[in-house]
Design a protein around this motif. Structure first.
Motif, PDB file in Angstrom:
ATOM      1  N   GLY A   1       0.807  -1.210   0.000  1.00 61.04           N
ATOM      2  CA  GLY A   1       0.000   0.000   0.000  1.00 61.04           C
ATOM      3  C   GLY A   1       0.841   1.260   0.000  1.00 61.04           C
ATOM      4  N   VAL A   2       1.991   1.220   0.689  1.00 65.15           N
ATOM      5  CA  VAL A   2       2.901   2.367   0.670  1.00 65.15           C
ATOM      6  C   VAL A   2       3.392   2.615  -0.755  1.00 65.15           C
ATOM      7  CG1 VAL A   2       5.054   3.313   1.580  1.00 65.15           C
ATOM      8  CG2 VAL A   2       3.612   1.877   3.042  1.00 65.15           C
ATOM      9  N   GLY A   3       3.628   1.534  -1.483  1.00 60.16           N
ATOM     10  CA  GLY A   3       4.086   1.649  -2.853  1.00 60.16           C
ATOM     11  C   GLY A   3       3.088   2.300  -3.781  1.00 60.16           C
ATOM     12  N   PHE A   4       1.807   2.254  -3.432  1.00 60.62           N
ATOM     13  CA  PHE A   4       0.783   2.834  -4.294  1.00 60.62           C
ATOM     14  C   PHE A   4       0.939   4.336  -4.436  1.00 60.62           C
ATOM     15  CE2 PHE A   4      -3.425   4.769  -4.974  1.00 60.62           C
ATOM     16  CZ  PHE A   4      -3.747   4.168  -6.179  1.00 60.62           C
ATOM     17  N   SER A   5       1.668   4.969  -3.515  1.00 58.78           N
ATOM     18  CA  SER A   5       1.850   6.424  -3.586  1.00 58.78           C
ATOM     19  C   SER A   5       2.585   6.836  -4.858  1.00 58.78           C
ATOM     20  CB  SER A   5       2.625   6.925  -2.367  1.00 58.78           C
ATOM     21  OG  SER A   5       3.896   6.312  -2.289  1.00 58.78           O
ATOM     22  N   MET A   6       3.100   5.865  -5.606  1.00 58.03           N
ATOM     23  CA  MET A   6       3.742   6.218  -6.872  1.00 58.03           C
ATOM     24  C   MET A   6       2.739   6.834  -7.848  1.00 58.03           C
ATOM     25  SD  MET A   6       4.283   2.484  -8.674  1.00 58.03           S
ATOM     26  CE  MET A   6       4.884   1.655  -7.199  1.00 58.03           C
ATOM     27  N   PHE A   7       1.433   6.555  -7.679  1.00 53.99           N
ATOM     28  CA  PHE A   7       0.445   7.097  -8.616  1.00 53.99           C
ATOM     29  C   PHE A   7       0.316   8.616  -8.494  1.00 53.99           C
ATOM     30  CE2 PHE A   7      -3.934   8.354  -9.685  1.00 53.99           C
ATOM     31  CZ  PHE A   7      -3.916   8.056 -11.042  1.00 53.99           C
ATOM     32  N   PRO A   8       0.020   9.181  -7.308  1.00 57.25           N
ATOM     33  CA  PRO A   8      -0.041  10.653  -7.240  1.00 57.25           C
ATOM     34  C   PRO A   8       1.290  11.313  -7.554  1.00 57.25           C
ATOM     35  CG  PRO A   8      -0.222   9.666  -5.040  1.00 57.25           C
ATOM     36  CD  PRO A   8      -0.365   8.559  -6.023  1.00 57.25           C
ATOM     37  N   ILE A   9       2.411  10.651  -7.219  1.00 57.37           N
ATOM     38  CA  ILE A   9       3.714  11.224  -7.555  1.00 57.37           C
ATOM     39  C   ILE A   9       3.893  11.259  -9.073  1.00 57.37           C
ATOM     40  CG2 ILE A   9       6.214  10.933  -7.350  1.00 57.37           C
ATOM     41  CD1 ILE A   9       5.753   9.645  -4.624  1.00 57.37           C
ATOM     42  N   ALA A  10       3.443  10.208  -9.761  1.00 62.29           N
ATOM     43  CA  ALA A  10       3.562  10.156 -11.222  1.00 62.29           C
ATOM     44  C   ALA A  10       2.751  11.263 -11.879  1.00 62.29           C
ATOM     45  CB  ALA A  10       3.110   8.788 -11.732  1.00 62.29           C
ATOM     46  N   ILE A  11       1.545  11.522 -11.366  1.00 61.59           N
ATOM     47  CA  ILE A  11       0.714  12.590 -11.920  1.00 61.59           C
ATOM     48  C   ILE A  11       1.409  13.933 -11.753  1.00 61.59           C
ATOM     49  CG2 ILE A  11      -1.445  13.846 -11.654  1.00 61.59           C
ATOM     50  CD1 ILE A  11      -1.899  11.228 -12.987  1.00 61.59           C
ATOM     51  N   ALA A  12       1.989  14.179 -10.577  1.00 57.37           N
ATOM     52  CA  ALA A  12       2.694  15.435 -10.335  1.00 57.37           C
ATOM     53  C   ALA A  12       3.950  15.521 -11.207  1.00 57.37           C
ATOM     54  CB  ALA A  12       3.068  15.543  -8.859  1.00 57.37           C
ATOM     55  N   TYR A  13       4.620  14.396 -11.404  1.00 58.51           N
ATOM     56  CA  TYR A  13       5.797  14.325 -12.271  1.00 58.51           C
ATOM     57  C   TYR A  13       5.460  14.849 -13.671  1.00 58.51           C
ATOM     58  CZ  TYR A  13      10.435  12.065 -12.001  1.00 58.51           C
ATOM     59  OH  TYR A  13      11.765  11.813 -11.885  1.00 58.51           O
ATOM     60  N   ILE A  14       4.376  14.322 -14.216  1.00 62.17           N
ATOM     61  CA  ILE A  14       3.948  14.695 -15.564  1.00 62.17           C
ATOM     62  C   ILE A  14       3.591  16.183 -15.629  1.00 62.17           C
ATOM     63  CG2 ILE A  14       2.043  14.420 -17.193  1.00 62.17           C
ATOM     64  CD1 ILE A  14       4.239  12.294 -17.388  1.00 62.17           C
ATOM     65  N   THR A  15       2.956  16.672 -14.575  1.00 64.29           N
ATOM     66  CA  THR A  15       2.564  18.086 -14.541  1.00 64.29           C
ATOM     67  C   THR A  15       3.792  18.998 -14.556  1.00 64.29           C
ATOM     68  OG1 THR A  15       0.641  17.422 -13.236  1.00 64.29           O
ATOM     69  CG2 THR A  15       1.107  19.767 -13.357  1.00 64.29           C
ATOM     70  N   ASP A  16       4.870  18.577 -13.906  1.00 64.73           N
ATOM     71  CA  ASP A  16       6.113  19.345 -13.932  1.00 64.73           C
ATOM     72  C   ASP A  16       6.751  19.340 -15.320  1.00 64.73           C
ATOM     73  OD1 ASP A  16       5.939  19.910 -11.258  1.00 64.73           O
ATOM     74  OD2 ASP A  16       7.400  18.404 -10.617  1.00 64.73           O
ATOM     75  N   LEU A  17       6.665  18.205 -15.986  1.00 66.71           N
ATOM     76  CA  LEU A  17       7.466  17.970 -17.188  1.00 66.71           C
ATOM     77  C   LEU A  17       6.828  18.515 -18.460  1.00 66.71           C
ATOM     78  CD1 LEU A  17      10.205  16.602 -17.579  1.00 66.71           C
ATOM     79  CD2 LEU A  17       9.007  14.487 -18.151  1.00 66.71           C
ATOM     80  N   TYR A  18       5.496  18.402 -18.555  1.00 67.52           N
ATOM     81  CA  TYR A  18       4.803  18.793 -19.787  1.00 67.52           C
ATOM     82  C   TYR A  18       4.294  20.230 -19.701  1.00 67.52           C
ATOM     83  CZ  TYR A  18       4.710  14.158 -21.967  1.00 67.52           C
ATOM     84  OH  TYR A  18       5.059  12.980 -22.579  1.00 67.52           O
ATOM     85  N   PRO A  19       4.212  20.925 -20.840  1.00 73.47           N
ATOM     86  CA  PRO A  19       3.553  22.241 -20.840  1.00 73.47           C
ATOM     87  C   PRO A  19       2.073  22.081 -20.503  1.00 73.47           C
ATOM     88  CG  PRO A  19       4.019  21.505 -23.094  1.00 73.47           C
ATOM     89  CD  PRO A  19       4.724  20.553 -22.171  1.00 73.47           C
ATOM     90  N   LYS A  20       1.485  23.118 -19.936  1.00 72.25           N
ATOM     91  CA  LYS A  20       0.134  23.006 -19.396  1.00 72.25           C
ATOM     92  C   LYS A  20      -0.897  22.562 -20.427  1.00 72.25           C
ATOM     93  CE  LYS A  20       0.832  26.296 -15.647  1.00 72.25           C
ATOM     94  NZ  LYS A  20       0.455  27.596 -15.060  1.00 72.25           N
ATOM     95  N   GLU A  21      -0.701  22.958 -21.688  1.00 71.20           N
ATOM     96  CA  GLU A  21      -1.686  22.583 -22.698  1.00 71.20           C
ATOM     97  C   GLU A  21      -1.609  21.106 -23.078  1.00 71.20           C
ATOM     98  OE1 GLU A  21       1.940  24.249 -24.855  1.00 71.20           O
ATOM     99  OE2 GLU A  21       0.731  24.722 -23.073  1.00 71.20           O
ATOM    100  N   LYS A  22      -0.522  20.411 -22.666  1.00 65.05           N
ATOM    101  CA  LYS A  22      -0.381  18.993 -22.990  1.00 65.05           C
ATOM    102  C   LYS A  22      -0.446  18.090 -21.759  1.00 65.05           C
ATOM    103  CE  LYS A  22       2.335  19.762 -27.188  1.00 65.05           C
ATOM    104  NZ  LYS A  22       3.594  19.451 -27.917  1.00 65.05           N
ATOM    105  N   VAL A  23      -0.589  18.698 -20.586  1.00 64.85           N
ATOM    106  CA  VAL A  23      -0.621  17.921 -19.344  1.00 64.85           C
ATOM    107  C   VAL A  23      -1.791  16.948 -19.327  1.00 64.85           C
ATOM    108  CG1 VAL A  23      -1.098  18.104 -16.873  1.00 64.85           C
ATOM    109  CG2 VAL A  23       0.665  19.511 -17.896  1.00 64.85           C
ATOM    110  N   ALA A  24      -2.963  17.402 -19.751  1.00 70.30           N
ATOM    111  CA  ALA A  24      -4.158  16.562 -19.670  1.00 70.30           C
ATOM    112  C   ALA A  24      -4.013  15.295 -20.507  1.00 70.30           C
ATOM    113  CB  ALA A  24      -5.392  17.350 -20.124  1.00 70.30           C
ATOM    114  N   PHE A  25      -3.405  15.410 -21.690  1.00 72.37           N
ATOM    115  CA  PHE A  25      -3.211  14.223 -22.528  1.00 72.37           C
ATOM    116  C   PHE A  25      -2.278  13.227 -21.844  1.00 72.37           C
ATOM    117  CE2 PHE A  25      -0.599  11.962 -25.662  1.00 72.37           C
ATOM    118  CZ  PHE A  25      -1.594  11.243 -26.320  1.00 72.37           C
TER     119      PHE A  25
END
Length: 484
Positions: A105-129
């Motif tokens: 269950g502790v390992g499941f925290s990779m999901f919200p971290i992954a979403i935040a990772y993508i938000t940092d990396l992609y420009p805002k207009e491409k984050v949703a995709f």
């Protein structure tokens, strides 16, 4: 392959493995129950232990990621997951298995971290995709888990579900260390371990109450004490967070409209979606005339359109979101889910009809999930992004835990006897959930999605067609206030 695409691929593969393994466990529960000579209730904790710890630890892991770096905490979460699945596959008794599942269950925290990772990396207009691609793994993983898991458990035994997960996770762990970039800005705040402990403990108490409700009784003194203790602990958490200088998550962030909407919709829609998921699983496998009478493998094949619906329409909604905003997609998702649940009441006499219902439901599901994660990721100041995703995960998990309990409660409350005539005498062989039970499950899910629709109307819409997000502009002072 550029760095953004490579990162998205790595994150997607890991989430695919996690969701694949967690669903693969479901067909294994009867075998685990038999191998360890335990009750169905105790066997059910093989899934509950994972879910409860996942919800309780997500905000803390998110805060640690905001403080010490997303890559560091992401690979840490995978490390927990690898250790846990390795132990689970060699469990000598149920207690070791439950302990391993809790660590998973502790390992499941990779999901919200992954979403935040993508938000940092992609420009805002491409984050949703990019977020839509990650969210699609929630559909593909369970579909593969139900199909492949049935064969693995039947031919090799349930430990191999964990053995294969350990090998795949280890490979992705090594790849993540080598290829994932460091993103975002680290904000050197003190980590609020007291607040993390309080919200984690409160969540555990409430989820145990929900999980044990059908067994211990909703109004039993023992079970009610869990609920009351959990609610009191939430109250203490709120009081503590208001007083300390560097809280786990600033409570005034809930004044941000889209963050509040995303969390409220998350818990409500979670109840509705998981209620109807249980409908589909049980109804497809119950013998005729009480259900469709399908095998586990046939049931998995029937559920596969749910995955395909998310894979096909998830990226489509992700591409549309920057142009039309999250509000229209949320409304569409609520309406499609409502339509699917109405159809389940009147249109479920054969596998084809249920398949169509499930496919429409999957489109509604992904149309709700994608705007939610986008709204959380883009409406919060950067230093609270991963923590906010963890909080949203916690609330959606509570809703997801309540849904199956509601569904099983209806199935227990409305049953019909299975009668066989022997020597001109009727013999009651047992009881099965009635058609009324499934009608009520679908109508309850419908009520949740109508409530989701109502709350979604409060969403503040935004687009990226050359216009800066108003919600972010409104909160720039929050970012400036906390920039080190």
């Amino acid at each position: 392959m550029d760095i953004k695409s490579r990162t998205l691929l790595i994150l997607s593969l890991m989430l695919l493995v996690v969701n694949y393994v967690e669903t693969m466990v479901i067909p294994a529960l009867p075998t685990i129950e038999q191998d360890f000579s335990i009750s169905p209730t105790l066997a059910g904790w093989v899934t509950s232990a994972y879910m409860i710890v996942a919800a309780a630890t997500s905000p803390l892991m998110g805060k640690l990621a905001d403080t010490y770096g997303k890559k560091k905490m992401y690979v840490t979460a995978i490390g927990f997951y690898i250790i846990a699945v390795a132990i689970a596959g060699f469990s000598p008794n149920i207690w070791v298995l439950l302990g391993a599942r809790a660590i998973q269950g502790v390992g499941f925290s990779m999901f919200p971290i992954a979403i935040a990772y993508i938000t940092d990396l992609y420009p805002k207009e491409k984050v949703a995709f990019a977020q839509a691609v990650l969210s699609a793994m929630i559909g593909i993983g369970p579909a593969l888990g139900l199909l492949i898991g049935s064969y693995v458990v039947e031919d090799l035994g349930w430990p191999y579900a964990f053995h294969t997960a350990a090998i795949l996770s280890l490979i992705l762990f090594i790849i993540s260390i080598k290829y994932l970039p460091h993103t975002g800005i680290r904000y050197k705040e003190k980590v609020d371990y007291l607040g993390s402990t309080l919200i984690g403990l409160a969540t555990v108490l409430v989820l145990v109450y929900i999980t044990e409700g059908p067994t211990l009784g909703w109004a039993s003194v023992c079970n009610l004490s869990l609920l009351i203790s959990g609610l009191v602990t939430y109250g203490i958490f709120i009081a503590v967070e208001r007083k300390i200088k560097e809280p786990l998550l600033r409570l005034d962030l809930f004044k941000i409209r889209n963050f509040a909407v995303a969390n409220l919709v998350g818990i409500i829609s979670g109840v509705g979606m998981f209620t109807v998921f249980i409908f589909l699983v049980y109804y497809s496998q119950l013998p005729s005339p009480y259900g469709l009478g399908l095998s586990i493998i046939q049931s998995g094949l029937l559920m596969s359109p749910v995955a395909f619906g998310m894979v096909i329409f998830g990226p489509m909604f992700g591409r549309a979101l920057p142009k039309i905003g999250p509000k229209p997609i949320l409304i569409l998702g609520s309406l499609l889910s409502s339509l699917a649940y109405i159809m389940l009441v009147y249109y479920r006499s054969n596998p084809t009809e249920v398949l169509i219902d499930g496919f429409i439901s999957s489109i509604g599901l992904v149309a709700v999930i994608i705007p939610l994660v986008n709204m959380v990721a883009l409406s919060l100041p950067e230093q609270y992004r991963t923590t906010g995703m963890g909080m949203n995960t916690l609330l959606r998990t509570i809703g997801g835990a309540a849904g199956p309990v509601v569904a099983t409660s209806f199935m227990q409350a409305y049953q019909v006897p299975v009668i066989m005539v022997y020597d001109n005498q009727p013999l009651v062989l047992g009881f099965m959930p009635s058609s009324t039970a499934f009608n009520y499950i679908a109508l309850f899910g419908l009520a949740m999605m109508i409530l989701t629709l109502i709350v979604s109307l409060w969403t503040k819409n935004y687009t990226f067609r050359g216009v800066v997000v108003q919600e972010n502009n409104k909160n720039n002072h929050l970012t400036n206030e906390y920039t080190r």
